[in-house]
Design an enzyme around this catalytic site. Structure first.
Site: not given
Ligand code: PMP
Length: 438
Positions: A152, A247, A275
């Site tokens: 994701y 990512d 995060k």
């Molecule tokens: N990339 C990864 C690996 C994630 O785990 C997340 C959210 N859990 C996101 C992108 C998206 O981040 P956000 O919820 O801050 O938009």
């Protein structure tokens, strides 16, 4: 004692709050997984958090392994984060003009993570990955991207494609509202399968701008890369003139003090953070080598902007968090607790005769209810999600909050004590015994 407490918890206030929320907020929540759909029951509404604990509005307290889905690596309301953000608040909450703190946070990131020379701050992980992919397309002049099933990367249109088992499936959107055109250039490959990616490059090599990957997958449960996977991606992308994007929104500062880049020693071209880097505030980043980052406006022509980008309160939280994390022993102690938790869960499951796989990587952990290793989304989906749902609810009744879905990771913080872990393992052991009796 929490570990021996049994149901029922009182949930009347949360139930009323949920009903009121549903009238004015779709599904009653501002992000879907908060609604507990995957595990059943009514979500609790939070009153406050401190250290490793949160308390709901009915007065139940929980040891928290969700930690706002990862950001709170120092636990809730860490005094230094509270102090830094309070100070920033009092100075004015947003300027839309540069502040020196933004440079300081960018420097903390470039000093912490090898190969990262420039950083652009944004407000969410979604924005970070979306911008990194725009940048990859701008820098290569190509359109196609490769992502992995079960990874994701936020909810940008071009990334809302997940499924597609077997080899290289051309992407179809996962959500209504995403035009087929938006995902037409997204190719999905199975995680941990270098040969599938090689086949994709053989067919589309000249058109691929980037491969984006969660270097340790945390959005299908916790699934580490197999030996050679990330190296293979590095070699294939380099050979075909495509960029490799890690990512690290979830893994950054968590799987090692320098994220997956530090842990595996593999250098992507671009990396996204979120995060932890925002210390519990809406802040994320994309970063990489200078020559690529300089395509971003106003250095270069690729447009990307944000009213609240580099927000001073969020930036202060990020700086305070990364500074504490860099102190000798802090990160190592968190990782040691993750390891202790996983060892304890494995022991408890074995004693109760429950088939369960638990793993940790640095300060993240994960568990699946199945036999045999989990290397891909297809493997992860073999986990007994009904059993996970029962585990989740019974654990909540004993005062321990883990992710309300099988396909999420567990997070540890510097506030989780050895006593917290012991209490958690004792609670889990009780639940495993219950599950094995059924
Ligand atoms: N990339 C990864 C690996 C994630 O785990 C997340 C959210 N859990 C996101 C992108 C998206 O981040 P956000 O919820 O801050 O938009």
């Amino acid at each position: 004692m929490t570990g021996t407490r049994v149901s029922p918890r009182s949930t009347a206030r949360s139930a009323r709050a949920f009903e009121a929320a549903r009238a004015v907020i779709p599904g009653g929540v501002n992000s879907p997984v908060r609604a507990f759909r995957a595990v059943g029951g009514t979500p609790f509404f939070v009153d406050r958090g401190w250290g490793s604990r949160i308390r709901d509005i009915d007065g139940n307290t929980y040891i928290d392994y969700v930690l706002s889905w990862g950001p709170l690596i120092l636990g809730h309301a860490h005094p230094e984060v509270v102090e830094a953000t309070t100070r920033a608040l009092e100075m004015g909450t947003s300027f839309g003009a540069p502040t020196v703190a933004e440079t300081e946070l960018a420097e903390l990131i470039t000093e912490s993570v090898p190969g990262v020379e420039q950083v652009r701050l944004v407000s969410s992980g979604t924005e970070a990955t979306m911008s990194a992919l725009r940048l990859a397309r701008a820098a290569t002049g190509r359109d196609k991207i490769v992502k992995f099933a079960g990874c994701y990367h936020g909810h940008a249109d071009l990334l809302l494609v997940q499924a597609g088992s077997g080899v290289a499936t051309l992407g179809l959107p996962d959500s209504p509202g995403v035009p087929a055109g938006a995902t037409a250039d997204t190719i999905v490959a199975p995680f941990n399968d270098v040969e599938a990616v090689r086949a994709i490059f053989e067919e589309h090599g000249e058109a691929i701008a980037a491969v984006i990957v969660e270097p340790v997958a945390g959005n299908m449960g916790l699934v580490p890369p197999v030996d050679g996977f990330l190296q293979g991606l590095r070699e294939l992308t380099a050979a075909h003139g495509a960029l490799l994007i890690f990512d690290e929104v979830m893994t950054g500062f968590r799987v090692s003090p320098a994220g997956a880049i530090g842990l595996y020693g593999i250098q992507p071209d671009l990396v996204t953070f979120g995060k932890v880097v925002g210390g519990g505030f809406p802040l994320a980043a994309y970063a990489g080598r200078r020559e690529i980052m300089e395509h971003v406006a106003p250095s270069g022509p690729m447009y990307q902007a944000g009213t609240l980008s580099g927000n001073p309160v969020a930036t202060a939280a990020g700086i305070a968090t990364l500074r504490v994390l860099r102190r000798p022993g802090v990160w190592d102690a968190i990782a040691a607790q993750a390891d202790r938790l996983v060892q304890g869960l494995r022991r408890a499951a074995r004693d109760a005769g429950i088939a369960m796989q638990a793993t940790s990587v640095g300060t993240m952990a994960g568990m699946f209810f199945l036999d045999g290793p989990v290397r891909s989304y297809d493997d992860a989906r073999r986990s007994d999600t009904g059993r996970y749902a029962r585990f989740f609810t019974a654990l909540l009744d004993r005062g321990v909050y883990v992710a309300p879905s099988q396909f999420e990771a567990l997070f540890l913080s510097s506030a989780h004590s050895e006593a917290d872990i012991e209490e958690t393992v004792a609670a889990a052991a009780g639940v495993f015994r219950e599950l094995s009796d059924r």
